[in-house]
Design a protein around this motif. Structure first.
Motif, PDB file in Angstrom:
ATOM      1  N   LEU A 105       7.050   8.350 -18.294  1.00 43.40           N
ATOM      2  CA  LEU A 105       7.058   8.239 -16.801  1.00 43.40           C
ATOM      3  C   LEU A 105       5.828   8.041 -16.492  1.00 43.40           C
ATOM      4  O   LEU A 105       5.452   7.009 -15.625  1.00 43.40           O
ATOM      5  N   PRO A 106       4.529   8.459 -17.015  1.00 41.83           N
ATOM      6  CA  PRO A 106       3.230   8.065 -16.466  1.00 41.83           C
ATOM      7  C   PRO A 106       3.137   6.737 -16.751  1.00 41.83           C
ATOM      8  O   PRO A 106       2.406   6.029 -16.048  1.00 41.83           O
ATOM      9  N   PHE A 107       3.291   6.187 -18.049  1.00 45.65           N
ATOM     10  CA  PHE A 107       3.297   4.834 -18.494  1.00 45.65           C
ATOM     11  C   PHE A 107       3.844   3.619 -17.592  1.00 45.65           C
ATOM     12  O   PHE A 107       3.184   2.621 -16.913  1.00 45.65           O
ATOM     13  N   LEU A 108       5.253   3.967 -17.330  1.00 44.57           N
ATOM     14  CA  LEU A 108       5.878   3.145 -16.361  1.00 44.57           C
ATOM     15  C   LEU A 108       5.797   3.061 -15.097  1.00 44.57           C
ATOM     16  O   LEU A 108       5.689   2.150 -14.500  1.00 44.57           O
ATOM     17  N   ALA A 109       5.012   4.401 -14.559  1.00 44.07           N
ATOM     18  CA  ALA A 109       4.504   4.314 -13.149  1.00 44.07           C
ATOM     19  C   ALA A 109       3.300   3.885 -13.022  1.00 44.07           C
ATOM     20  O   ALA A 109       3.232   2.861 -11.935  1.00 44.07           O
ATOM     21  N   THR A 110       2.381   3.872 -14.172  1.00 48.92           N
ATOM     22  CA  THR A 110       1.138   3.170 -13.829  1.00 48.92           C
ATOM     23  C   THR A 110       1.463   1.401 -13.992  1.00 48.92           C
ATOM     24  O   THR A 110       0.799   0.646 -13.264  1.00 48.92           O
ATOM     25  N   LEU A 111       2.367   0.889 -14.754  1.00 48.89           N
ATOM     26  CA  LEU A 111       2.692  -0.332 -14.762  1.00 48.89           C
ATOM     27  C   LEU A 111       3.391  -0.599 -13.442  1.00 48.89           C
ATOM     28  O   LEU A 111       3.128  -1.727 -12.961  1.00 48.89           O
ATOM     29  N   GLY A 112       4.062   0.183 -12.709  1.00 51.59           N
ATOM     30  CA  GLY A 112       4.748  -0.148 -11.632  1.00 51.59           C
ATOM     31  C   GLY A 112       3.607  -0.404 -10.320  1.00 51.59           C
ATOM     32  O   GLY A 112       3.477  -1.323  -9.834  1.00 51.59           O
ATOM     33  N   LEU A 122       0.811  -1.203   0.006  1.00 47.95           N
ATOM     34  CA  LEU A 122       0.057   0.097  -0.123  1.00 47.95           C
ATOM     35  C   LEU A 122       0.972   1.275  -0.008  1.00 47.95           C
ATOM     36  O   LEU A 122       0.481   2.328  -0.643  1.00 47.95           O
ATOM     37  N   ALA A 123       1.873   1.149   0.799  1.00 44.74           N
ATOM     38  CA  ALA A 123       2.668   2.501   0.590  1.00 44.74           C
ATOM     39  C   ALA A 123       3.496   2.537  -0.657  1.00 44.74           C
ATOM     40  O   ALA A 123       3.599   3.779  -1.106  1.00 44.74           O
ATOM     41  N   VAL A 124       3.944   1.480  -1.352  1.00 46.74           N
ATOM     42  CA  VAL A 124       4.516   1.571  -2.538  1.00 46.74           C
ATOM     43  C   VAL A 124       3.632   2.145  -3.437  1.00 46.74           C
ATOM     44  O   VAL A 124       3.914   3.070  -4.558  1.00 46.74           O
ATOM     45  N   THR A 125       2.357   1.615  -3.674  1.00 51.60           N
ATOM     46  CA  THR A 125       1.260   2.115  -4.495  1.00 51.60           C
ATOM     47  C   THR A 125       0.843   3.418  -4.320  1.00 51.60           C
ATOM     48  O   THR A 125       0.498   4.179  -5.370  1.00 51.60           O
ATOM     49  N   GLY A 126       0.795   3.828  -3.336  1.00 53.80           N
ATOM     50  CA  GLY A 126       0.461   5.061  -2.523  1.00 53.80           C
ATOM     51  C   GLY A 126       1.330   6.211  -3.139  1.00 53.80           C
ATOM     52  O   GLY A 126       1.253   7.425  -3.591  1.00 53.80           O
ATOM     53  N   THR A 127       2.811   5.802  -2.890  1.00 54.35           N
ATOM     54  CA  THR A 127       3.823   6.722  -3.254  1.00 54.35           C
ATOM     55  C   THR A 127       3.612   6.885  -4.932  1.00 54.35           C
ATOM     56  O   THR A 127       3.770   8.202  -5.345  1.00 54.35           O
ATOM     57  N   LEU A 128       3.537   5.674  -5.742  1.00 56.55           N
ATOM     58  CA  LEU A 128       3.420   5.859  -7.043  1.00 56.55           C
ATOM     59  C   LEU A 128       2.421   6.660  -7.760  1.00 56.55           C
ATOM     60  O   LEU A 128       2.352   7.425  -8.667  1.00 56.55           O
TER      61      LEU A 128
END
Length: 291
Positions: A267-274, A245-251
């Motif tokens: 960046l947006p595409f890679l972040a949403t993939l993360g 939850l912390a990782v997804t919240g940060t992203l």
């Protein structure tokens, strides 16, 4: 990732046969294999034995292949107008009738393979495949473009649990998480191609909202899926849940900031993939609690 997969297949094309390699690439193999691997991992986590897990894998793979082939066949005119030479059909590397026949054969095989998991489980999977086909056949051009993704991903847990002894329906939080992950996947998948889609007359919900708002919706939807996966199961969340939850919240915060707004920014595409990857990890980790 998909481009890397294409390059790898084309390098091996002489061994496979150029036509077979082109046909494989027309099926969108990277997402097809990724979804198949995810659902098979969930089947194992949910308690399916080796034979049952193989049945799940074959049903999902044939369904995904049928969707991928139908997508390229249905979009041929639009891809040709857009000069999509990365598409084997547009490049003339595979015949139109071959792709159409492959889509039909895969769909026909998907039906008995799905039903071999049980009538209720098979019906759930086939409804999801039908939803994906509806997206290809025109829903993608409407404001309801997100709905087939929500239906297809939301029913995948039911495909697994309805095949277990007692045929239990999955917990509500699992279905909700699957549907949210599907909607997030839709927005993530569309992000890089919004401008090209608009030029081609494709006006699904992400295209109507625009790049900036779509990436925000993708971030918030995937974050909501994380929240459901962490807080939905009975009992207090464990360390992995809080970490996810912390990782997804940060992203999600990064995606919602006014950064990387250039149409060429990855960046947006890679972040949403993360974000999606973190959600998938949480979903697999909670596979034993699907019912």
């Amino acid at each position: 990732m998909n481009q890397t997969f294409r390059s790898a297949v084309r390098v091996g094309a002489p061994g496979l046969g150029r036509g077979a390699a082109a046909l494989l690439l027309s099926a969108h193999p990277a997402p097809a294999l990724a979804v198949t691997a995810l659902i098979t991992a969930l089947a194992v986590a949910a308690g399916r034995d080796a034979f049952g897990s193989c049945l799940v894998a074959l049903a999902v793979l044939t369904g995904q292949l049928s969707v991928g082939w139908s997508n390229d066949r249905i979009d041929l005119a639009r891809d040709t107008a857009a000069h999509r030479r990365d598409k084997p059909l547009v490049a003339g590397e595979v015949h139109v009738r071959t792709v159409a026949a492959a889509a039909c054969v895969a769909l026909v095989l998907c039906a008995p393979l799905s039903l071999a998991n049980g009538a209720a489980a098979g019906a759930a999977h086939l409804i999801g495949v039908a939803a994906a086909w509806s997206y290809n056949l025109g829903v993608k051009r409407t404001r309801w473009s997100w709905l087939p993704y929500a239906v297809a991903f939301g029913l995948l847990p039911a495909f697994l649990t309805l095949a277990l002894p007692g045929r239990p329906w999955p917990a509500v939080w699992v279905v909700a998480a699957g549907a949210l992950l599907g909607v997030g996947a839709h927005f993530t998948n569309v992000l890089p191609d919004i401008d090209a889609d608009l030029a081609a007359g494709v006006r699904g919900l992400p295209q109507r909202l625009g790049r900036r708002r779509s990436r925000t919706v993708a971030a918030l939807t995937l974050l909501a899926a994380s929240g459901v996966l962490v807080l939905g199961p009975p009992g207090p969340p464990d360390a992995m849940g809080w970490t996810g939850l912390a990782v997804t919240g940060t992203l999600a915060v990064v995606l919602c900031l006014p950064l990387g707004t250039s149409p060429d920014s990855r960046l947006p595409f890679l972040a949403t993939l993360g974000l999606a990857g973190a959600d998938i990890a949480l979903l697999v980790a909670r596979g034993t609690a699907l019912g």
